[in-house]
Write a protein that holds these residues in place. Structure first.
Motif, PDB file in Angstrom:
ATOM      1  N   GLU A 150     -53.776 -10.751  -1.901  1.00  0.00           N
ATOM      2  CA  GLU A 150     -52.992 -11.208  -0.465  1.00  0.00           C
ATOM      3  C   GLU A 150     -53.703 -12.423   0.117  1.00  0.00           C
TER       4      GLU A 150
ATOM      5  N   ASP B 182     -58.448  -7.979   7.316  1.00  0.00           N
ATOM      6  CA  ASP B 182     -58.770  -7.840   5.904  1.00  0.00           C
ATOM      7  C   ASP B 182     -58.967  -6.517   5.203  1.00  0.00           C
ATOM      8  N   PHE B 183     -58.877  -5.575   6.210  1.00  0.00           N
ATOM      9  CA  PHE B 183     -58.870  -3.964   5.621  1.00  0.00           C
ATOM     10  C   PHE B 183     -57.551  -3.625   5.427  1.00  0.00           C
TER      11      PHE B 183
ATOM     12  N   ARG C 241     -45.756   4.561   0.117  1.00  0.00           N
ATOM     13  CA  ARG C 241     -47.251   4.798   0.046  1.00  0.00           C
ATOM     14  C   ARG C 241     -47.440   6.102  -0.013  1.00  0.00           C
TER      15      ARG C 241
ATOM     16  N   SER D 259     -54.608   3.622  -3.284  1.00  0.00           N
ATOM     17  CA  SER D 259     -55.774   2.892  -2.245  1.00  0.00           C
ATOM     18  C   SER D 259     -56.485   3.999  -1.362  1.00  0.00           C
TER      19      SER D 259
ATOM     20  N   ARG E 169     -55.174  -1.721   1.682  1.00  0.00           N
ATOM     21  CA  ARG E 169     -54.225  -0.667   1.101  1.00  0.00           C
ATOM     22  C   ARG E 169     -52.888  -1.033   1.426  1.00  0.00           C
ATOM     23  N   LEU E 170     -52.793  -2.395   0.934  1.00  0.00           N
ATOM     24  CA  LEU E 170     -51.474  -3.228   0.800  1.00  0.00           C
ATOM     25  C   LEU E 170     -50.526  -3.139   1.951  1.00  0.00           C
ATOM     26  N   CYS E 171     -49.932  -1.759   2.215  1.00  0.00           N
ATOM     27  CA  CYS E 171     -48.993  -1.957   3.512  1.00  0.00           C
ATOM     28  C   CYS E 171     -48.984  -0.508   4.146  1.00  0.00           C
ATOM     29  N   ALA E 172     -48.300  -0.397   5.202  1.00  0.00           N
ATOM     30  CA  ALA E 172     -47.909   0.954   5.633  1.00  0.00           C
ATOM     31  C   ALA E 172     -46.320   1.277   5.273  1.00  0.00           C
TER      32      ALA E 172
ATOM     33  N   ASN F 155     -58.739  -8.533  -0.081  1.00  0.00           N
ATOM     34  CA  ASN F 155     -57.847  -8.315  -1.230  1.00  0.00           C
ATOM     35  C   ASN F 155     -57.478  -9.883  -1.764  1.00  0.00           C
TER      36      ASN F 155
ATOM     37  N   VAL G 104     -44.497  -4.505   1.688  1.00  0.00           N
ATOM     38  CA  VAL G 104     -44.263  -5.548   2.696  1.00  0.00           C
ATOM     39  C   VAL G 104     -45.710  -5.979   3.181  1.00  0.00           C
ATOM     40  N   ASP G 105     -45.578  -7.003   4.056  1.00  0.00           N
ATOM     41  CA  ASP G 105     -46.898  -7.599   4.583  1.00  0.00           C
ATOM     42  C   ASP G 105     -47.903  -6.624   4.829  1.00  0.00           C
ATOM     43  N   HIS G 106     -49.049  -6.804   4.545  1.00  0.00           N
ATOM     44  CA  HIS G 106     -50.196  -6.015   4.765  1.00  0.00           C
ATOM     45  C   HIS G 106     -50.359  -5.744   6.211  1.00  0.00           C
ATOM     46  N   LEU G 107     -50.085  -6.812   7.221  1.00  0.00           N
ATOM     47  CA  LEU G 107     -50.174  -6.563   8.704  1.00  0.00           C
ATOM     48  C   LEU G 107     -48.900  -5.925   9.306  1.00  0.00           C
TER      49      LEU G 107
ATOM     50  N   GLN H  72     -51.258   3.029   9.485  1.00  0.00           N
ATOM     51  CA  GLN H  72     -50.923   4.228   8.931  1.00  0.00           C
ATOM     52  C   GLN H  72     -51.261   5.352  10.012  1.00  0.00           C
TER      53      GLN H  72
ATOM     54  N   ARG I 228     -48.003 -10.281  -5.963  1.00  0.00           N
ATOM     55  CA  ARG I 228     -48.072  -8.889  -6.091  1.00  0.00           C
ATOM     56  C   ARG I 228     -47.482  -8.193  -7.016  1.00  0.00           C
TER      57      ARG I 228
ATOM     58  N   GLN J 176     -55.408  -5.439   4.045  1.00  0.00           N
ATOM     59  CA  GLN J 176     -54.992  -5.955   2.743  1.00  0.00           C
ATOM     60  C   GLN J 176     -55.382  -5.108   1.704  1.00  0.00           C
TER      61      GLN J 176
ATOM     62  N   ALA K  78     -64.607  -6.393   3.225  1.00  0.00           N
ATOM     63  CA  ALA K  78     -63.171  -5.913   3.058  1.00  0.00           C
ATOM     64  C   ALA K  78     -62.357  -7.336   2.722  1.00  0.00           C
TER      65      ALA K  78
ATOM     66  N   TYR L 273     -64.128  -1.075  -1.550  1.00  0.00           N
ATOM     67  CA  TYR L 273     -64.016   0.295  -1.223  1.00  0.00           C
ATOM     68  C   TYR L 273     -65.371   0.965  -1.415  1.00  0.00           C
TER      69      TYR L 273
END
Lengths: 405, 405
Positions: free
Chosen positions: A16, B272-273, A250, A102, B277-280, A13, B66-69, B99, A37, B275, A11, A132
């Motif tokens: 980032e 890591d995961f 999303r 994604s 799917r970019l963000c919620a 990216n 926004v931030d993936h976290l 999500q 980005r 990242q 996992a 993925y």
């Protein structure tokens, strides 16, 4: 017993991976130019008519779960768009709304990949294609986009590889990105026809990531896979993020128009998976449906955004090609530039070290090419205003001069 | 080579498996009473102050990635909420915005489960726990909530099982749901202490799904896992959907407050995961941060919603327990009722056939208990107004009478 799964190592990216370093520098008072980005909505406001539709959905109380497949309005809007723009005849049953492209990639690999099975991915690739695949036990087979030929698909190489592999590889799908991230290539109809022919001959499921399909410059002509792949299983991935300048919603979709058994089996598994996460962002889906249905407002919005994107991309490409240290093929679409760095002139050896030190020394965040399977390159997102792009490229040049041999 | 992956057979969600049948009946003009999805936002408007914050985020241009976290504002709001409500001292580094809880379950199993490894899940369970484990090669070990003891955890049974398994099973985590879906049980502090003790003794990662933690009736007292599990790895799952009546936002979070190595390793894999799917949903995250931070507005909103939920759940439970054909333990929280159906009095043999025929004959959609690992039961979502619940239960009784032996 180990704490982690072995798959978890895949996992990540690279786009980032420097975010936390950039955060720390920003906390020290540095002003970081972030060109990592690919996010148009940072620089171009999401169009007013889409925001209004979103607000209306919120006011109307559309904040509850909706159909796991996506709201019918959005799935119909997708069908209408593909009929209008590409002449495709399909129906809403063939569309599953996803949490961005994604999630569609997640569902795809979940649905078809068994341990040790393969997928063909072209280098340089969007960095989340391999992980993925790999988290589900798949192994990528890398074919290539040819930099010497404007990053077009090396179809001869692909044909040779497919013949050579024969039955020795279990190839589940072949994935192309058109227009391309990170190279900005728009594939010609004749090259796409060759790919379709090879996929047909070798019975490969075709996946076409077309999330930038309206972001095409000047005289370049985009052809959708749905215009060529008839009577065979194929899947198109697309969404709100880029054409509709709404990355943070999303909302994406996977469409598999084929009436064949393979297409139906795979779509059924997308549906089963979709049930497990209940639904995608519901008010965002209403906004996205309005975004696609209001053709005249969309045309206006994308026209001005695209014109400005082209100006910025061309401007930055010119500056890059004036540099002693970089050379880039001019993009025909999307908003990325993928220059080759002249590492032979530098004391820095790898693109990973290059982007890391560039960030620390010059406050410019770009992404290492090796993250895309394109070692020796960097990816520059060219969405910022010209003066910012100019400053960034000046700093990259200064950085290179400082580290020159 | 098969088209599909072997894992793909595990996907699905019984809560939604009758949706297409219900759609077809609705298209024939039938008015279906849908008591299958646990969605408060269908019956209670998402509070105005949350909608306003959402609209403000849209107007402020917060529509980009926004931030993936997760946005810092939301991760801080989560930390503040847990300090305020449960006295937990932690920090935003320990929170990853997801999500929905469903994505947190995906990330969990992705991060820790290898082929053939196990997790302890109690029956009856939220139906997506097993498939998210199984698609990554995991095998559930089922322990039980005991219907005869108000659906409490059978801790003696759990202790015996753990001793018996010894090292013969590779158990990665133990997952409890509190308050429970589908039974409405609120676990007592002493039972939770026993579970924490057993997890400690057997070195099991504790996962606590607490997405209904504010939806507790009358004198029942909810205890969060974070109040008991000190100095050991544990994870709490929660989100916007239920307490904040905002199911369609798709904003949840996973929190792992431990400073131990295991917690850090797992959180890193969540990052890591994330990242990939970019963000919620980004504007939704701003809305959720405001929802959590505005304590006085939230208190007002949840007070009136919860009072009404309790009335509806108690009303429906009473009607169910007056039926000749059903009996239910009275829920102490959430908004589900999980009655046992007296199949011995009926000519219908299975809960699957029961819910399917009930839908076709009486236009009432509930979920089969076997989908929760609770054969012979049905789950009734008790969020609808009293008159609708009454009509539905009347129809269930009529249906049972018609099919009585």
């Amino acid at each position: 017993m180990s704490v982690l799964s072995s798959r978890s190592r895949y996992a990540g990216n690279p786009i980032e991976e420097e975010d936390r370093v950039a955060d720390r520098l920003a906390m020290q008072g540095k002003k970081i130019i972030k060109l990592n980005r690919g996010d148009p909505a940072v620089y171009f406001r999401t169009p007013e008519y889409i925001i209004n539709a979103y607000k209306q959905a919120l006011e109307a109380g559309n904040t509850h779960y909706v159909d796991h497949l996506g709201i019918p309005e959005l799935r119909e809007a997708v069908v209408d768009r593909y009929r209008r723009v590409y002449g495709l005849k399909t129906n809403a049953e063939k569309v599953v709304v996803t949490q961005g492209v994604s999630e569609a990639l997640l569902m795809l690999n979940f649905a078809v990949i068994n341990e040790g099975e393969n997928a063909i991915i072209f280098k340089p690739y969007f960095p989340i294609y391999p992980p993925y695949l790999e988290i589900f036990g798949g192994k990528p087979i890398f074919e290539r986009y040819d930099e010497a030929n404007e990053w077009n698909v090396d179809t001869d190489g692909l044909e040779r590889s497919l013949k050579r592999y024969g039955k020795s590889k279990r190839i589940k799908y072949l994935l192309v990105t058109n227009p391309n991230n990170p190279t900005g290539t728009v594939l010609s109809k004749s090259i796409l026809e060759e790919i379709v022919g090879l996929a047909n001959e070798h019975k490969l499921l075709l996946i076409s990531d077309e999330v930038y399909d309206e972001l095409v410059f000047g005289h370049a002509k985009f052809t959708s896979m749905c215009q060529l792949a008839k009577g065979m299983p194929y899947m198109i991935l697309n969404g709100a993020s880029k054409n509709f300048d709404a990355t943070g919603f999303r909302v994406g979709f996977a469409m598999m128009p084929g009436e064949d058994k393979t297409s139906n089996m795979i779509m059924n598994k997308f549906r089963d998976f979709a049930q497990m996460r209940l639904c995608a962002n519901s008010p965002g889906q209403y906004a996205m449906a309005a975004a696609m249905n209001n053709v005249s407002e969309h045309k206006k919005a994308i026209k001005s955004m695209l014109a400005e994107m082209e100006i910025r991309v061309k401007f930055a490409t010119k500056l890059i090609n004036e540099s002693r240290y970089m050379h880039a093929v001019e993009p025909k679409g999307a908003f990325y530039i993928f220059p080759k760095v002249s590492f032979e002139k530098l004391r820095i050896r790898s693109d990973r070290k290059f982007v890391d030190e560039l960030l620390r020394e010059e406050d410019v965040q770009v992404t290492r090419g090796s993250g895309f399977g394109g070692d020796g390159h960097i990816r520059i997102v060219s969405l910022a205003p010209k003066e910012i792009l100019e400053t960034a490229i000046d700093r990259i040049n200064r950085f290179c001069s400082r580290h020159a041999k």
